[in-house]
Scaffold this active site. Sequence first.
Site, PDB file in Angstrom:
ATOM      1  CG  ASP A  38      21.871  -2.160 -51.335  1.00 36.00           C
ATOM      2  OD1 ASP A  38      21.691  -0.945 -51.142  1.00 36.00           O
ATOM      3  OD2 ASP A  38      21.803  -3.015 -50.427  1.00 36.00           O
ATOM      4  CE  LYS A  60      17.759  -8.493 -52.449  1.00 34.18           C
ATOM      5  NZ  LYS A  60      18.683  -7.709 -51.586  1.00 34.18           N
ATOM      6  CG  MET A 163       9.490  14.303 -25.701  1.00 36.18           C
ATOM      7  SD  MET A 163       8.513  15.562 -26.557  1.00 36.18           S
ATOM      8  CE  MET A 163       7.604  14.589 -27.745  1.00 36.18           C
TER       9      MET A 163
END
Length: 494
Positions: A38, A60, A163
């Site tokens: 896309d 789109k 972490m």
Amino acid sequence: MPKSQGVVFLVGAGPGAPDLFTLRGQDRLGRAEVVVYDDLCPADLVALAPGEAERIYVGKREDRKTLEQDEICDLLVRRARQGKTVVRLKGGDPFVFGRGGEEAEALAAAGVPFEVVPGISSVVAAPAFAGIPLTHREHADGFEVISGHQPDTPPRLTAVVLMGMRRLADNVELLRRRGYAGDLPAAVVRRGTTARQQTVVATLDTIAEAAAGVGSPAVLVVGTVVGLRARIAWAESMPLFGQRVLVTRARHQAAETCRLLESLGAETVSMPTIAIEPPRDPEPLRQAADAVAEYDYLVLTSANGVEALFQAMNAQGVDSRALAGVCICAIGPGTSKALAAHGVRADLEPEDHRAEGILELLDEARIRGKRVLLPRAAVAREILPETLRARGAQLDLVEAYRTGIPGEDETARGVAALQGGQVEVITFTSASTAQNYAAILGDQLGPLTAGKVVVAIGPITRDACLELGIKVDLMPPKYTLPAMVETLVEFLKQ
Ligand code: SAH
């Protein structure tokens, strides 16, 4: 993955600059038969797919009405079911917005094999290129990433803690205070993307206890998205997941083997045991290459032999047309493939990929009085030349290459992996890989090989192993690379 069933790769295209695309993405794209892309995918990347690949735009943009999301999912499923290798290219990372998760769910529901290839997300890349570190010890202990599509409703967030293992319980407490509910699914993923990946799933309230024994490096993920894992945990369900496989082939041949193993989820450690060197006396090969058109038969027993012959022919100004009238026999598919790379098709290829198989094809009626060229390694089994001569062939046995043992710089990584207990499986693809492996390890051979699954490609290789005192666990019914890998997969299933 067997080619026939098709596969979809959900590939992150990176944030925009084409060279911020991953090596794995490049590899998968290079094998694509269908590319679905896309707007956010850099156009240069789509061009990396093979020219003949089908390219389907599903963006789109206003001016181009294309597919709805469920139609995209359908398309991926349909193409994969046609047996196609499909790359679904998505801007940034496929699992950060952009609906990669939904596509993975659709594929899982349809039983279509798929893999996710992460990409560099705009989440980190765009700020980085603008000179904005997302975390900084003096400024920010984390960052929020939210979809801007519904600014009117409070976002439901996934928390990721880095972490956090050393003080896991305290970190759970912190998230609880910040509003994360105790019954939310939570996962600890240790050593993600490697063969040692380990995932523990619980709830936020129970994760600290469930993951108590899990060390660093790991990430804690909290949110209902963790529940999707039950359906789309693709990497851990691959047949060779968690296996570290030592590949002992020569460096230039190892790539293919590694790729096949990796496509099934293995991690590979390359330890080339063979270096290909030119023949001690180059003259016989030079002469044979010069006069190659005069032979009735050309017998090739390795891809190395093919390469050496074509190099010598090239040096003599002879090309593949000289082979027009020569009947070419290749010992197996690997050798045939090497020939094909020079535009030459083998006339004969035995079922049994050994000297014995060639001898079944080249019977006395066929080769009595015929001129036969056999370019091959300096050291090799005598049965082929001896039997051909006994059957009346005029045989030119030519040393095309020698095999040596690579220098320490080439083998050190493999040796270190063995010493560090970082290998589960050892593969031998020829007698000389086993012999040189033993020579490289010296008196460490026994201890470093013990306890590993040893796979030999065929009986000659197996016998060489046994002679060296290497216990062989597996040997495929057919002496090819794919058959060897399949045998390993079957074995590990049990
Ligand atoms: N999967 C993508 C995000 C898809 S949503 C990723 O991981 O990056 C699309 C949004 O990503 C865009 O609206 C924009 O906000 C952001 N975006 C994508 N590429 C970008 C870029 N090169 N620079 C800035 N923002 C970008």
